[in-house]
Design a protein around this motif. Structure first.
Motif, short mmCIF file in Angstrom:
data_model
loop_
_atom_site.label_atom_id
_atom_site.label_comp_id
_atom_site.label_asym_id
_atom_site.label_seq_id
_atom_site.Cartn_x
_atom_site.Cartn_y
_atom_site.Cartn_z
N PRO A 16 0.84 -1.16 0.10
CA PRO A 16 0.01 0.05 -0.09
C PRO A 16 0.77 1.33 -0.04
CG PRO A 16 0.08 -0.88 2.10
CD PRO A 16 1.10 -1.95 1.18
N ALA A 17 0.33 2.43 -0.28
CA ALA A 17 0.98 3.63 -0.32
C ALA A 17 0.16 4.80 -0.01
CB ALA A 17 1.47 3.94 -1.98
N GLY A 18 0.75 5.69 0.83
CA GLY A 18 0.07 6.83 1.16
C GLY A 18 -0.01 6.91 2.91
N ARG A 19 -1.35 7.23 3.13
CA ARG A 19 -1.73 7.23 4.48
C ARG A 19 -3.03 6.22 4.61
NH1 ARG A 19 -1.10 12.38 6.92
NH2 ARG A 19 -2.71 12.16 8.08
N PHE A 50 5.18 -1.78 4.20
CA PHE A 50 4.92 -0.57 4.54
C PHE A 50 5.75 0.56 4.30
CE2 PHE A 50 1.52 -2.39 7.08
CZ PHE A 50 0.62 -1.38 7.45
N SER A 51 6.60 0.24 3.29
CA SER A 51 7.63 1.34 3.17
C SER A 51 7.04 2.22 2.35
CB SER A 51 8.74 0.60 2.26
OG SER A 51 8.21 0.21 0.90
N ASP A 52 6.04 2.40 1.69
CA ASP A 52 5.33 3.72 1.17
C ASP A 52 4.23 4.25 2.06
OD1 ASP A 52 7.17 3.85 -0.85
OD2 ASP A 52 5.78 2.16 -2.04
N ILE A 53 3.87 3.78 3.10
CA ILE A 53 3.11 4.34 4.00
C ILE A 53 3.40 5.34 5.16
CG2 ILE A 53 1.50 3.76 6.09
CD1 ILE A 53 0.38 2.91 3.46
N SER A 54 2.98 6.62 4.73
CA SER A 54 4.04 7.74 5.66
C SER A 54 3.12 8.00 6.90
CB SER A 54 3.69 9.05 4.78
OG SER A 54 2.52 9.15 4.48
N TYR A 55 2.02 7.49 7.11
CA TYR A 55 1.17 7.51 8.32
C TYR A 55 -0.10 6.63 8.55
CZ TYR A 55 -2.17 9.99 11.56
OH TYR A 55 -3.01 10.18 12.66
N VAL A 79 2.61 -11.16 8.09
CA VAL A 79 3.77 -10.12 8.87
C VAL A 79 3.70 -8.76 8.05
CG1 VAL A 79 4.79 -12.07 9.29
CG2 VAL A 79 5.39 -10.85 7.26
N LEU A 80 4.39 -7.78 8.84
CA LEU A 80 4.43 -6.31 8.42
C LEU A 80 5.91 -6.26 8.17
CD1 LEU A 80 2.11 -4.50 10.83
CD2 LEU A 80 1.51 -5.67 8.56
N ALA A 81 6.45 -5.27 7.09
CA ALA A 81 7.72 -5.00 6.84
C ALA A 81 7.86 -3.54 6.62
CB ALA A 81 8.14 -5.78 5.63
N ALA A 82 9.10 -2.94 6.75
CA ALA A 82 9.50 -1.72 6.38
C ALA A 82 8.84 -0.57 6.82
CB ALA A 82 9.75 -1.65 4.82
N LEU A 83 8.27 -0.62 8.20
CA LEU A 83 7.47 0.52 8.72
C LEU A 83 8.41 1.85 8.82
CD1 LEU A 83 5.90 -2.01 9.56
CD2 LEU A 83 5.16 -0.81 11.30
N GLN A 84 7.96 2.91 8.31
CA GLN A 84 8.76 4.02 8.52
C GLN A 84 8.54 4.54 9.93
OE1 GLN A 84 10.06 5.71 5.66
NE2 GLN A 84 9.30 3.83 4.87
N PRO A 85 10.01 5.31 10.31
CA PRO A 85 9.89 5.74 11.78
C PRO A 85 8.55 6.10 12.43
CG PRO A 85 11.82 6.48 10.48
CD PRO A 85 10.67 5.81 9.52
N LEU A 86 7.89 7.12 11.81
CA LEU A 86 6.58 7.78 12.42
C LEU A 86 5.53 6.39 12.54
CD1 LEU A 86 4.98 10.10 13.71
CD2 LEU A 86 4.07 10.37 11.14
N VAL A 87 5.46 5.51 11.56
CA VAL A 87 4.42 4.41 11.66
C VAL A 87 5.00 3.47 12.69
CG1 VAL A 87 3.13 2.51 10.25
CG2 VAL A 87 3.91 4.98 9.10
N LEU A 88 6.32 3.41 12.73
CA LEU A 88 6.65 2.47 13.67
C LEU A 88 6.56 2.85 15.21
CD1 LEU A 88 8.03 -0.27 14.83
CD2 LEU A 88 10.34 0.98 14.22
N GLU A 89 6.58 4.20 15.36
CA GLU A 89 6.33 4.82 16.64
C GLU A 89 4.96 4.83 17.08
OE1 GLU A 89 6.73 9.05 18.72
OE2 GLU A 89 7.75 8.96 16.84
N VAL A 90 3.82 4.72 15.92
CA VAL A 90 2.48 4.56 16.19
C VAL A 90 2.30 3.21 16.66
CG1 VAL A 90 0.09 4.48 15.03
CG2 VAL A 90 1.57 6.43 14.73
#
Length: 115
Positions: A16-19, A50-55, A79-90
């Motif tokens: 997926p991509a975006g938010r 999740f590399s293209d998920i920003s939020y 499973v989930l992969a490549a969470l961006q820092p903000l998404v991983l924090e959530v």
């Protein structure tokens, strides 16, 4: 929301991509549903890249929680992969990191579910 499914061996990778927020969560869930049906004990494991998920918002987390409950109930693996820092924090703050297997990148996730 387009999930751009790709087959990697037996594994289905969704990108997926975006938010994933109140505007896009329903579309995400609708796009994810057909893949969940096939993610069962003898079916293909799922990797969500999740590399293209920003939020992701709480409603996006809810969609994922419903999905993982379905998959686990069917004996499948998602499973989930490549969470961006903000998404991983959530995920960490909400403790969803304890609900999901999270890998640093797509390759690690695909290798883990293929093993």
């Amino acid at each position: 929301m387009e999930l751009q499914p790709k087959q990697e061996g037996r594994t289905v990778v969704l990108s997926p991509a975006g938010r994933i927020d109140h505007t896009h969560a329903d579309a995400f869930k609708l796009a994810l549903d057909p893949h969940l049906a096939d993610c069962r004990k003898d079916g293909a494991p799922l990797v969500i890249d999740f590399s293209d998920i920003s939020y992701i918002s709480s409603i996006g987390l809810r969609a994922l929680m419903v999905a993982i409950k379905q998959v686990k109930g069917q004996g499948g693996r998602m499973v989930l992969a490549a969470l961006q820092p903000l998404v991983l924090e959530v995920f960490t703050i909400s403790r969803f990191d304890m609900l999901f297997e999270i890998f640093p990148d797509r390759a690690a996730a695909v290798s883990a579910v293929a093993a």
